[in-house]
Design a protein around this motif. Structure first.
Motif, PDB file in Angstrom:
ATOM      1  N   PRO A 153      13.639  80.701  50.806  1.00 44.08           N
ATOM      2  CA  PRO A 153      14.027  80.128  49.513  1.00 44.08           C
ATOM      3  C   PRO A 153      14.620  81.166  48.557  1.00 44.08           C
ATOM      4  O   PRO A 153      15.656  80.924  47.933  1.00 44.08           O
ATOM      5  N   ALA A 200      18.612  81.250  47.415  1.00 44.46           N
ATOM      6  CA  ALA A 200      18.828  81.157  45.969  1.00 44.46           C
ATOM      7  C   ALA A 200      19.644  82.345  45.467  1.00 44.46           C
ATOM      8  O   ALA A 200      20.552  82.192  44.651  1.00 44.46           O
ATOM      9  N   GLU A 260      23.252  81.907  46.445  1.00 44.31           N
ATOM     10  CA  GLU A 260      23.913  80.943  45.555  1.00 44.31           C
ATOM     11  C   GLU A 260      24.266  81.587  44.222  1.00 44.31           C
ATOM     12  O   GLU A 260      25.357  81.389  43.698  1.00 44.31           O
ATOM     13  N   LEU A 315      15.577  82.311  41.789  1.00 46.77           N
ATOM     14  CA  LEU A 315      14.272  81.703  42.013  1.00 46.77           C
ATOM     15  C   LEU A 315      13.936  80.731  40.892  1.00 46.77           C
ATOM     16  O   LEU A 315      13.367  79.665  41.134  1.00 46.77           O
ATOM     17  N   VAL A 338      17.174  77.775  41.034  1.00 51.55           N
ATOM     18  CA  VAL A 338      17.462  77.072  42.284  1.00 51.55           C
ATOM     19  C   VAL A 338      16.195  76.680  43.030  1.00 51.55           C
ATOM     20  O   VAL A 338      16.107  75.578  43.560  1.00 51.55           O
ATOM     21  N   ALA A 339      15.213  77.566  43.080  1.00 54.61           N
ATOM     22  CA  ALA A 339      14.072  77.349  43.959  1.00 54.61           C
ATOM     23  C   ALA A 339      12.748  77.150  43.244  1.00 54.61           C
ATOM     24  O   ALA A 339      11.748  76.865  43.898  1.00 54.61           O
ATOM     25  N   ALA A 366      15.040  71.586  41.676  1.00 56.92           N
ATOM     26  CA  ALA A 366      14.871  72.356  42.915  1.00 56.92           C
ATOM     27  C   ALA A 366      14.792  71.440  44.137  1.00 56.92           C
ATOM     28  O   ALA A 366      15.193  71.834  45.228  1.00 56.92           O
ATOM     29  N   ARG A 411      18.535  71.143  44.629  1.00 55.06           N
ATOM     30  CA  ARG A 411      19.285  72.401  44.700  1.00 55.06           C
ATOM     31  C   ARG A 411      18.865  73.290  45.860  1.00 55.06           C
ATOM     32  O   ARG A 411      19.710  73.907  46.508  1.00 55.06           O
ATOM     33  N   LEU A 412      17.591  73.378  46.128  1.00 52.58           N
ATOM     34  CA  LEU A 412      17.147  74.263  47.198  1.00 52.58           C
ATOM     35  C   LEU A 412      17.613  73.775  48.574  1.00 52.58           C
ATOM     36  O   LEU A 412      18.155  74.573  49.342  1.00 52.58           O
ATOM     37  N   ALA A 432      21.162  74.730  48.845  1.00 49.04           N
ATOM     38  CA  ALA A 432      21.349  76.169  49.050  1.00 49.04           C
ATOM     39  C   ALA A 432      21.086  76.542  50.513  1.00 49.04           C
ATOM     40  O   ALA A 432      21.799  77.371  51.073  1.00 49.04           O
ATOM     41  N   PHE A 433      20.098  75.912  51.129  1.00 48.95           N
ATOM     42  CA  PHE A 433      19.851  76.151  52.557  1.00 48.95           C
ATOM     43  C   PHE A 433      21.018  75.643  53.402  1.00 48.95           C
ATOM     44  O   PHE A 433      21.460  76.315  54.332  1.00 48.95           O
TER      45      PHE A 433
END
Length: 121
Positions: A15, A19, A22, A69, A72-73, A80, A83-84, A87-88
């Motif tokens: 994570p 993040a 990104e 963090l 995003v996470a 999150a 968004r997370l 991002a992955f």
């Protein structure tokens, strides 16, 4: 193609790593608002971020990591949940950026901590 290093693998699969990637891409994009979620990765922005990494210092990288963090996470951030995962999903498009971080910061990020070098709180 060679196997990714442990740091590259971590950046692409954790994570905090996705993040950070990104946030680094976001810094090089003009087509999005500051807190807008990224729906796609822009190859030109990733390339600009790759070019920017050698000029960064550890403090800048850590600041972006903590911001990522948070934005995003962060489990306290209701966005999150969207968004997370994004991002992955976009992390493979940012592999060159993870590799640039590895080239620039691997030694600093994987060094043993030196308790005697820590500043008093």
């Amino acid at each position: 193609m060679s196997e990714p290093t442990a740091l590259v693998s971590s950046l692409l699969s954790s994570p905090g790593g996705v993040a950070l990637l990104e946030m680094l891409e976001r810094e090089c994009r003009d087509d999005i608002l500051r807190f807008e979620a990224l729906a796609s990765s822009e190859p030109a922005a990733v390339s600009r971020a790759v070019d920017a990494v050698p000029g960064m210092d550890v403090d800048e990288l850590m600041c972006l990591a903590l911001t990522g963090l948070d934005q995003v996470a962060g489990p306290w951030n209701p966005e999150a949940l969207v968004r997370l995962p994004s991002a992955f999903r976009l992390a493979p498009a940012r592999t060159a950026l993870a590799e640039a971080i590895d080239r620039r910061f691997a030694r600093a990020l994987t060094a043993d901590l030196a308790p005697d070098a820590q500043q008093p709180g």
